[in-house]
Scaffold this active site. Structure first.
Site, PDB file in Angstrom:
ATOM      1  N   GLU A 184       2.390 -21.548  16.193  1.00 20.36           N
ATOM      2  CA  GLU A 184       3.376 -20.920  15.306  1.00 20.36           C
ATOM      3  C   GLU A 184       3.949 -19.592  15.801  1.00 20.36           C
ATOM      4  O   GLU A 184       3.742 -18.544  15.166  1.00 20.36           O
ATOM      5  CB  GLU A 184       2.758 -20.685  13.920  1.00 20.36           C
ATOM      6  CG  GLU A 184       2.466 -21.937  13.153  1.00 20.36           C
ATOM      7  CD  GLU A 184       2.017 -21.645  11.711  1.00 20.36           C
ATOM      8  OE1 GLU A 184       1.832 -20.471  11.360  1.00 20.36           O
ATOM      9  OE2 GLU A 184       1.858 -22.607  10.968  1.00 20.36           O
ATOM     10  N   GLU A 384      -0.531 -29.095  11.317  1.00 21.17           N
ATOM     11  CA  GLU A 384      -0.922 -28.474  10.042  1.00 21.17           C
ATOM     12  C   GLU A 384      -0.028 -28.994   8.934  1.00 21.17           C
ATOM     13  O   GLU A 384       1.183 -29.110   9.109  1.00 21.17           O
ATOM     14  CB  GLU A 384      -0.753 -26.941  10.064  1.00 21.17           C
ATOM     15  CG  GLU A 384      -1.735 -26.207  10.914  1.00 21.17           C
ATOM     16  CD  GLU A 384      -1.553 -24.693  10.879  1.00 21.17           C
ATOM     17  OE1 GLU A 384      -1.036 -24.155   9.868  1.00 21.17           O
ATOM     18  OE2 GLU A 384      -1.937 -24.047  11.872  1.00 21.17           O
TER      19      GLU A 384
HETATM   20  O1  IFM Z   1      -3.499 -19.829   7.618  1.00 19.56           O
HETATM   21  C1  IFM Z   1      -2.281 -20.126   8.217  1.00 19.56           C
HETATM   22  C2  IFM Z   1      -2.470 -20.525   9.661  1.00 19.56           C
HETATM   23  O2  IFM Z   1      -3.165 -19.558  10.397  1.00 19.56           O
HETATM   24  C3  IFM Z   1      -1.141 -20.754  10.322  1.00 19.56           C
HETATM   25  N1  IFM Z   1      -0.356 -21.688   9.543  1.00 19.56           N
HETATM   26  C4  IFM Z   1      -0.217 -21.456   8.135  1.00 19.56           C
HETATM   27  C5  IFM Z   1      -1.579 -21.267   7.507  1.00 19.56           C
HETATM   28  C6  IFM Z   1      -1.453 -21.062   5.987  1.00 19.56           C
HETATM   29  O3  IFM Z   1      -0.620 -20.008   5.697  1.00 19.56           O
END
Ligand code: IFM
Length: 487
Positions: A184, A384
């Protein structure tokens, strides 16, 4: 049955399937990141990361909020219990990150053998439970010395990361075949900007879309991150390792309100260019998006981008696209804006907003369709997907009925399956997160896990979402009625 056909679909060969093991079953997983779960921030000669500095030295997540214990996941006795829970859940994939400042305490060298031994044992333990590792090299915990030297803004970061990646490949390639290089980039930039603002006494909320004042540094940073990833992939291929290499990109469908003005629509298009197409066009077309480049020229931004950078990124041919999807981003041009470029995110009034934005599984499906149609249908792994909601996750009589998270997971998995049925080449899905953990500057108050953690006692309690995800992994047809109270 639906899930069987999903697995078969995911395994179907196509033009790029040589790069992904066609025989591999669909990855049903969960994800976490080192700093958010490990604790033990000084154990085994670990160096400091920028997050130790932010939270321990400057209390940026509030007084006493620290990663020093987190959910104690560095402790083998603890993580073995957790792996037993993953097995009960039915996971065949676990995405986790290793900590750069554990492996290279000062960021560049020497290598720390204790950290290597720890992660090798962890991976071996995971595999013994039938769970394949998906190893993330970098999930935001930049070694403190490198952060002080400029972090990703410094072009030297390309070499720093390439060297670190070489150490990782050399020490783990016999155990791991799937790597996420970097997590990210756009959200990391925004989170760090918020942290730096807090350090400077400036209040405000996180702005995922860089404003005009930060745009040059944002584009420079993103270019370095992509070049560092290309350099790592080049090393991997040169050394003849076998495996799959990708990045985890947070992709945001950019939306406007029904009564949006032309200026709002233009702002949303540019936000899409900066947050999504900047990465996707470089990786899959070998060129940065012309509208963003034109804006950079108009604003005379010093981005440091050189002729050939985007082509090098395209030529790296990453093996799969990791997508982190949570929510779309609503964008408008603020009424008072006086700058040439101004794009502001906002959350429309909705009763159905999670911590990370409005709950919109339809936009998840639309995103997967867009990747299929605009970018040549690359193999995708959902690295994710998940949600947290205020006032959910109460532990009552030994149970946590996280109805809204449960509903979110059921509807998003359905959306993914529907995109796959239309041809999207999705190879795996990881819930963020396996456990409640340390949510960066929000501290321990924003829970995202399928496993509740009592942060005082470290007691684990699987939630309703855990039970329902287990049923979906088994291939049961589950709808949102499974997410009601008192079943
Ligand atoms: O906790 C974060 C993660 O580290 C990166 N993606 C989003 C998640 C939730 O906000």
């Amino acid at each position: 049955m639906k899930t069987r056909s999903l697995v078969a679909l995911a395994a179907e060969p196509d033009a790029m399937a040589g790069l992904v093991q066609a025989s591999r079953p669909f990855r049903w997983g969960a994800a976490s990141a080192a700093y958010q779960v490990e604790g033990s921030t000084t154990a085994d000669n670990k160096g400091r990361s920028i997050w130790d500095v932010y939270l321990d030295d400057h209390s940026l997540a509030g007084p006493g909020v620290s990663g020093a214990v987190a959910i104690n996941f560095y402790d083998r006795d603890q993580y073995l219990e957790d792996i037993a829970l993953f097995k009960a859940l039915g996971l065949n994939s676990y995405r986790f990150s290793i900590s750069w400042p554990r492996i290279l305490p000062d960021g560049q060298g020497p290598v720390n053998p204790k950290a290597i031994a720890h992660y090798r044992r962890f991976i071996t333990d995971l595999k013994a439970a039938g769970i394949e590792p998906m190893l993330t090299l970098y999930h935001w915990d930049m070694p403190a010395q490198l952060a002080a030297a400029g972090g990703w803004s410094d072009p030297k970061s390309i070499d720093w990361f390439q060297r670190y990646a070489q150490v990782v490949f050399a020490n783990f390639s016999d155990l791991v075949d799937t790597y996420v290089l970097i997590n990210e980039p756009t959200v990391e930039r925004a989170t760090k900007q918020l942290a730096e603002d807090r350090l400077n006494g400036v209040s405000g909320d996180m702005q995922i879309i860089p404003d005009q004042a930060h745009l040059a540094d944002a584009l420079k940073t993103f270019n370095h991150i992509l070049l560092a990833s290309a350099a790592a992939k080049e090393s991997f291929s040169r050394q003849g390792y076998a495996g799959q290499i990708g990045l985890a990109l947070p992709l945001f469908p950019t939306l406007t309100s029904d009564d949006a003005s032309e200026a709002d629509k233009q702002a949303a298009l540019l936000a899409d260019g900066i947050l999504n197409r900047w990465f996707l066009d470089a990786m899959y077309h070998g060129a940065y998006p012309e509208d963003v480049l034109e804006l950079a020229r108009k604003l005379d931004l010093d981005t440091g981008i050189e002729e050939g950078d985007a082509a090098r990124i395209g030529a790296a041919r990453f093996d799969y696209l990791g997508i982190n999807y949570y929510a779309p981003l609503f964008v408008r041009r603020p009424a008072q804006a006086s700058t040439i470029y101004a794009a502001q995110m906002y959350v429309p009034d909705t009763s159905n907003a999670a911590f990370n934005g409005p709950v919109r599984p339809d936009q998840f499906k639309a995103l997967l369709e867009r990747i299929r149609l605009d970018y040549g249908n690359p193999p995708v792994v959902i690295t994710e997907n998940g949600a947290g909601f205020p006032d959910e996750d109460q532990l009552v009589d030994g149970k946590v009925e996280d109805l809204r998270r449960c509903d979110y997971l059921v509807t998003h998995i359905e959306a993914m399956k529907s995109a796959m049925a239309d041809g999207a080449d999705v190879r795996g899905y990881h819930v963020w997160s396996s456990h409640d953990n340390l949510e960066w500057l929000s501290g321990y108050g924003s829970r995202f896990g399928m496993i509740h953690v009592d942060f005082d006692t470290q007691k684990r309690t699987p939630k309703l979402s855990f039970q329902v995800y287990a049923r979906m992994i088994k291939g049961e047809t589950v709808d949102t009625s499974a997410c009601s109270t008192g079943r």
